[in-house]
Scaffold this motif. Sequence first.
Motif, short mmCIF file in Angstrom:
data_model
loop_
_atom_site.label_atom_id
_atom_site.label_comp_id
_atom_site.label_asym_id
_atom_site.label_seq_id
_atom_site.Cartn_x
_atom_site.Cartn_y
_atom_site.Cartn_z
N UNK A 137 29.92 47.18 27.42
CA UNK A 137 28.49 47.31 27.18
C UNK A 137 27.69 46.40 28.12
N UNK A 138 28.27 45.24 28.47
CA UNK A 138 27.59 44.30 29.37
C UNK A 138 27.75 44.68 30.83
N UNK A 139 28.54 45.72 31.12
CA UNK A 139 28.74 46.15 32.50
C UNK A 139 29.73 45.31 33.28
N UNK A 140 30.56 44.54 32.58
CA UNK A 140 31.51 43.66 33.27
C UNK A 140 32.89 44.30 33.43
N UNK A 141 33.22 45.29 32.60
CA UNK A 141 34.46 46.05 32.74
C UNK A 141 34.13 47.52 32.46
N UNK A 142 35.08 48.38 32.82
CA UNK A 142 34.96 49.79 32.46
C UNK A 142 36.34 50.31 32.12
N UNK A 143 36.38 51.34 31.31
CA UNK A 143 37.64 52.00 30.97
C UNK A 143 37.81 53.24 31.83
N UNK A 144 39.06 53.54 32.17
CA UNK A 144 39.36 54.80 32.84
C UNK A 144 40.72 55.29 32.35
N UNK A 145 40.95 56.61 32.40
CA UNK A 145 42.25 57.13 31.94
C UNK A 145 43.41 56.56 32.75
N UNK A 146 44.51 56.29 32.07
CA UNK A 146 45.71 55.80 32.73
C UNK A 146 46.46 56.98 33.33
N UNK A 147 46.59 57.07 34.65
CA UNK A 147 47.27 58.22 35.25
C UNK A 147 48.75 58.30 34.89
N UNK A 148 49.33 57.21 34.42
CA UNK A 148 50.73 57.19 34.05
C UNK A 148 50.95 57.49 32.56
N UNK A 149 49.86 57.54 31.80
CA UNK A 149 49.96 57.74 30.35
C UNK A 149 48.74 58.55 29.90
N UNK A 150 48.94 59.83 29.56
CA UNK A 150 47.82 60.70 29.23
C UNK A 150 47.02 60.21 28.03
N UNK A 151 47.67 59.45 27.13
CA UNK A 151 46.95 58.96 25.96
C UNK A 151 46.41 57.55 26.15
N UNK A 152 46.73 56.93 27.28
CA UNK A 152 46.34 55.54 27.50
C UNK A 152 45.12 55.39 28.38
N UNK A 153 44.60 54.18 28.41
CA UNK A 153 43.48 53.85 29.28
C UNK A 153 43.80 52.56 30.03
N UNK A 154 43.07 52.33 31.11
CA UNK A 154 43.14 51.08 31.85
C UNK A 154 41.76 50.42 31.81
N UNK A 155 41.75 49.12 31.72
CA UNK A 155 40.50 48.36 31.74
C UNK A 155 40.34 47.77 33.13
N UNK A 156 39.23 48.08 33.79
CA UNK A 156 39.02 47.68 35.18
C UNK A 156 37.83 46.75 35.28
N UNK A 157 37.97 45.73 36.08
CA UNK A 157 36.89 44.79 36.33
C UNK A 157 35.84 45.45 37.24
#
Length: 205
Positions: A137-157
């Motif tokens: 919400x503060x714009x410091x990270x974002x989520x994106x789908x994990x290409x190695x896991x269809x049900x997972x996500x990655x948190x990116x700075x």
Amino acid sequence: MEHAASTSADGGAAVRTGRGTERADTAAGPADDASEQRANRHPTDEVDDLVAAWQAERPDLDVRPMQVLSRISRLARHLDRERRSAFAAHDLESWEFDVLSALRRQGAPYELSPGALLRATLVTSGTMTNRIDRLEEAGLVRRRPDPQDKRGVLVTLTVAGAARVDAALADLLGAERALLSSLPESNRRTLADLLRTLLAPLDAE
């Protein structure tokens, strides 16, 4: 042969001869001995008073561990105060810095799974989910789908998150250097080695 006496820059007597100038140091007096003793004396602190009081009240107990661990505890409080101050200057709380720095240390593209983040920061899954939500919400990270896991996500700075954590880290290191300023570099290395020896088996448990 010609002899003449003069006084050297540090107070010792120098004798000039035909072959040059020879040094003849004067003997140190009582005042010099007292100054040297004061220079070699360790400073005292509140832990010394605490240990002395317990030794007087409980001479049956070995209170020597307090000499080390009470100082570590007090130093941790000083460090925590400096950490909070450095982070607040960049509108960060301690937990926010912990998450952002865990991502920053990974190198590009600065991302981890939520599971890896909670292991890195030693919190529960529910707590980590809430923290990621607030940082996103503060714009410091974002989520994106994990290409190695269809049900997972990655948190990116994000770029903003990287800039914020870098600035906070620089201020924190400045404060930490100030805390260590009374120790020469060789003593800092020795202290680091001793603390590593103490901490390693505890971290392995």
